[in-house]
Scaffold this active site. Structure first.
Site, PDB file in Angstrom:
ATOM      1  N   ARG A  74       0.814  -1.215   0.000  1.00 37.29           N
ATOM      2  CA  ARG A  74       0.000   0.000   0.000  1.00 37.29           C
ATOM      3  C   ARG A  74       0.851   1.271   0.000  1.00 37.29           C
ATOM      4  NH1 ARG A  74      -3.426  -1.245   4.253  1.00 37.29           N
ATOM      5  NH2 ARG A  74      -2.111  -0.016   5.615  1.00 37.29           N
TER       6      ARG A  74
ATOM      7  N   ASP B 291      -6.394  23.306  -8.409  1.00 36.84           N
ATOM      8  CA  ASP B 291      -6.565  22.226  -9.380  1.00 36.84           C
ATOM      9  C   ASP B 291      -5.885  22.679 -10.676  1.00 36.84           C
ATOM     10  OD1 ASP B 291      -7.466  20.473 -11.367  1.00 36.84           O
ATOM     11  OD2 ASP B 291      -9.432  20.197 -10.418  1.00 36.84           O
TER      12      ASP B 291
ATOM     13  N   LYS C  85      -6.206  12.959 -17.333  1.00 37.28           N
ATOM     14  CA  LYS C  85      -6.348  13.828 -18.505  1.00 37.28           C
ATOM     15  C   LYS C  85      -5.035  13.869 -19.299  1.00 37.28           C
ATOM     16  CE  LYS C  85     -10.435  14.898 -16.767  1.00 37.28           C
ATOM     17  NZ  LYS C  85     -10.724  13.834 -15.823  1.00 37.28           N
TER      18      LYS C  85
HETATM   19  C1  PLP Z   1     -10.652  20.065 -13.566  1.00 37.25           C
HETATM   20  C2  PLP Z   1     -10.833  18.649 -13.164  1.00 37.25           C
HETATM   21  N1  PLP Z   1     -10.329  18.259 -11.991  1.00 37.25           N
HETATM   22  C3  PLP Z   1     -10.466  16.993 -11.555  1.00 37.25           C
HETATM   23  C4  PLP Z   1     -11.145  16.058 -12.302  1.00 37.25           C
HETATM   24  C5  PLP Z   1     -11.326  14.672 -11.753  1.00 37.25           C
HETATM   25  O1  PLP Z   1     -10.456  13.774 -12.317  1.00 37.25           O
HETATM   26  P1  PLP Z   1     -10.780  12.213 -12.397  1.00 37.25           P
HETATM   27  O2  PLP Z   1     -11.734  12.028 -13.523  1.00 37.25           O
HETATM   28  O3  PLP Z   1      -9.436  11.618 -12.616  1.00 37.25           O
HETATM   29  O4  PLP Z   1     -11.358  11.822 -11.062  1.00 37.25           O
HETATM   30  C6  PLP Z   1     -11.682  16.405 -13.538  1.00 37.25           C
HETATM   31  C7  PLP Z   1     -12.391  15.399 -14.357  1.00 37.25           C
HETATM   32  O5  PLP Z   1     -13.001  15.685 -15.359  1.00 37.25           O
HETATM   33  C8  PLP Z   1     -11.536  17.743 -13.969  1.00 37.25           C
HETATM   34  O6  PLP Z   1     -12.079  18.152 -15.134  1.00 37.25           O
END
Ligand code: PLP
Length: 401
Positions: A68, A194, A219
Site C-alpha cells: 500500500r 486544481d 487527462k
Molecule cells: C478540472 C478537473 N479536476 C479533476 C477532475 C477529476 O479527475 P478524475 O476524472 O481523474 O477523477 C476532472 C475530471 O473531469 C476535472 O475536469
C-alpha cells in the site's frame, strides 16, 4: 527527493529523465539497466529477519515496506511529477483526480474550519464540499473566480483554505492566482489549486506561491484515455501532513497504472503543444462563425481572462468552450450528434477529440451564470485541425437543417 540532480533542467528534459533512478531501473547483478522502471506488483514485502522488519516499521516513503505504501514504479511516477514543480517537496498518488482533491481537503481541514471554494470549480469538487465536508463541520463559501485581491474581504478567522481552479474546466474563467496567494499568505491561509488544465508545464503553480496542487492525471498526463489517477504535489511544510492522511485513508494506486502514466508523461510536452495549437486553430475558426455567440478560451486575445493568461501561463492546452447563439437544447443536440471526429464523452486530455454539452447555470451559486446561449465544451485532440473544422462545419449544417 527528486531523481534529477540538476534543478535547472528544462521541463521537456525533466519529463524524459524523471523517475529513472538507477536503483529503480537496474540491478548491478544483471549487468545493466532498462529504460523504464519495471512494474513492481506487490502486497507483501519480505524481510531478511525480525530486526530488519522492525527497522523498516519507520521506513521512509521510498523504501519497500508494504504494498500500500508503493513500490519503485509508484515512486518513479511521484518523483517525476515532483521534479516538474519547482518548490515541491513530494507528490502523492490517488486512484482518481477526485480522490486526490477529496483527500487533500480532508487532510487540510478540520471541524469548525471555513473553506473558500471558487465558484467555477469542477462539479464533483463542489459536491464533496457540500456533502462530506459539510457533514464533518466544515463550512464552504463559494467565491467569484474573478475576485482577485478582493478575496481578502472573504477571509475570516476560521478560514483555513482557499481552493482555486484556473481556468475553470467548464467555463474557463482565469483567476489572478498571485493576487489571491498574496492575500492568503498575509492571513496565514493555505492555498490549493486544481492544475489539471495547464499541468505544471504551462503553469508552475507552486513556484507562484500556491501550497498544494491537485491534478487529474487521467487527462493530459495519461493522455490516452485508458487509465485513471490523481496527484497532489506539495511544499515541504504540507507534504508530511498530506502523506500521513493518505496513509490513514489507505489510498494507494496500481503499479500497472503508474507505468501507463509514466509512459504518457514522457510525451506530455509535445502532446500539449499540439493540443494547444490545434485547439487555437479550432477556437479561432469558431470565433468567426455566425452561429457562435462567444468562444471561452483564455488564450484568445478577446477573452476576459487573456491578460492574466498571458502574464502567468507559458502556453495553452486544448480544452475550451463556446456558446451557440440562439440555439436551444434541441439545436445543440443536433449539432453534437452530427459530429463524428469528436466523440461524445466525459473526461478530456486524451489524444482523441471529445465534445460534451454543459449547463453551468445549474451549478453556480456565488455569481449567477446569465448567458442563455447553450454551451458546448471541446477537448481538442491530436487529429489534423482541418479535419476537426470540417467536422464542426457538418455540425453547424445539421443544426440549421
Ligand atoms: C478540472 C478537473 N479536476 C479533476 C477532475 C477529476 O479527475 P478524475 O476524472 O481523474 O477523477 C476532472 C475530471 O473531469 C476535472 O475536469
Amino acid at each position: 527527493m527528486s531523481s534529477s540532480d540538476d534543478p535547472n533542467l528544462r521541463p521537456a528534459t525533466k519529463l524524459v529523465q524523471g523517475g529513472r533512478r538507477p536503483e529503480w531501473t537496474g540491478d548491478p547483478r544483471l549487468g545493466g539497466s532498462v529504460v523504464n522502471p519495471p512494474v513492481w506488483r506487490a502486497s507483501t514485502i519480505l524481510y531478511d529477519n525480525i530486526a530488519d522488519l522492525k527497522a523498516r516499521g519507520h521506513a521512509t516513503h521510498d523504501k519497500l515496506y508494504y504494498g500500500r505504501r508503493g513500490t519503485p514504479t509508484v515512486w518513479a511516477l511521484a518523483d517525476a511529477l515532483t521534479d516538474l514543480e519547482p518548490g515541491a517537496e513530494g507528490t502523492l498518488l490517488y486512484p482518481s483526480g477526485v480522490a486526490a482533491i477529496s483527500a487533500g481537503l480532508l487532510a487540510l481541514l478540520s471541524p469548525g474550519d471555513h473553506l473558500l471554494m471558487v465558484d467555477s470549480a469542477y462539479e464533483p469538487t463542489r459536491s464533496f464540499c457540500n456533502g462530506m465536508l459539510a457533514r464533518f463541520g466544515v463550512t464552504t463559501t463559494y467565491y467569484d473566480p474573478s475576485i482577485g485581491a478582493g478575496i481578502a474581504d472573504l477571509i475570516t478567522p476560521e478560514t483555513k483554505l482557499i481552493f482555486l481552479e484556473s481556468p475553470g474546466s467548464l467555463t474557463f474563467e482565469m483567476q489572478d492566482v498571485p493576487a489571491i496567494v498574496a492575500r492568503a499568505r498575509a492571513r496565514g491561509v493555505t492555498t490549493m489549486l486544481d492544475n489539471t488544465w495547464a499541468t505544471p508545464l504551462l503553469f508552475p503553480a507552486l513556484a507562484l506561491g500556491v501550497d498544494v496542487t491537485a491534478m487529474s492525471l487521467t487527462k493530459y498526463v495519461g493522455g490516452h484515455s485508458d487509465a485513471m489517477m490523481g496527484a497532489l504535489t506539495a511544499t515541504k511544510v504540507l507534504w508530511p501532513r498530506l502523506r500521513h492522511a493518505t496513509y490513514q485513508l489507505g489510498l494507494s494506486v496500481s503499479p500497472d497504472d503508474c507505468a501507463l502514466m509514466l509512459r504518457g508523461l514522457r510525451t506530455l510536452d509535445v502532446r500539449l503543444a499540439r493540443h494547444g495549437e490545434n485547439g487555437l486553430a479550432v477556437a479561432n475558426w469558431l470565433a468567426g462563425r455566425s452561429e457562435v455567440g462567444r468562444v471561452l478560451h483564455p488564450a484568445l486575445p478577446g477573452d476576459p481572462g487573456h491578460a492574466i493568461w498571458a502574464r502567468d501561463f507559458t502556453g495553452t492546452s486544448g480544452l475550451f468552450g463556446f456558446t451557440l447563439k440562439d440555439a436551444d437544447d434541441a439545436g445543440r443536440t443536433r449539432f453534437i450528434d452530427a459530429l463524428s471526429a469528436f466523440g461524445i464523452g466525459f473526461s478530456w486530455g486524451g489524444y482523441e477529440s471529445l465534445v460534451v454539452p454543459s449547463n453551468p447555470a445549474e451549478i453556480r451559486t456565488a455569481v449567477a451564470w446569465t448567458d442563455t446561449d447553450s454551451l458546448v465544451r471541446l477537448s481538442v485532440g491530436l487529429e489534423h485541425s482541418a479535419d476537426l473544422i470540417a467536422d464542426l462545419e457538418r455540425g453547424f449544417a445539421a443544426m440549421a437543417g
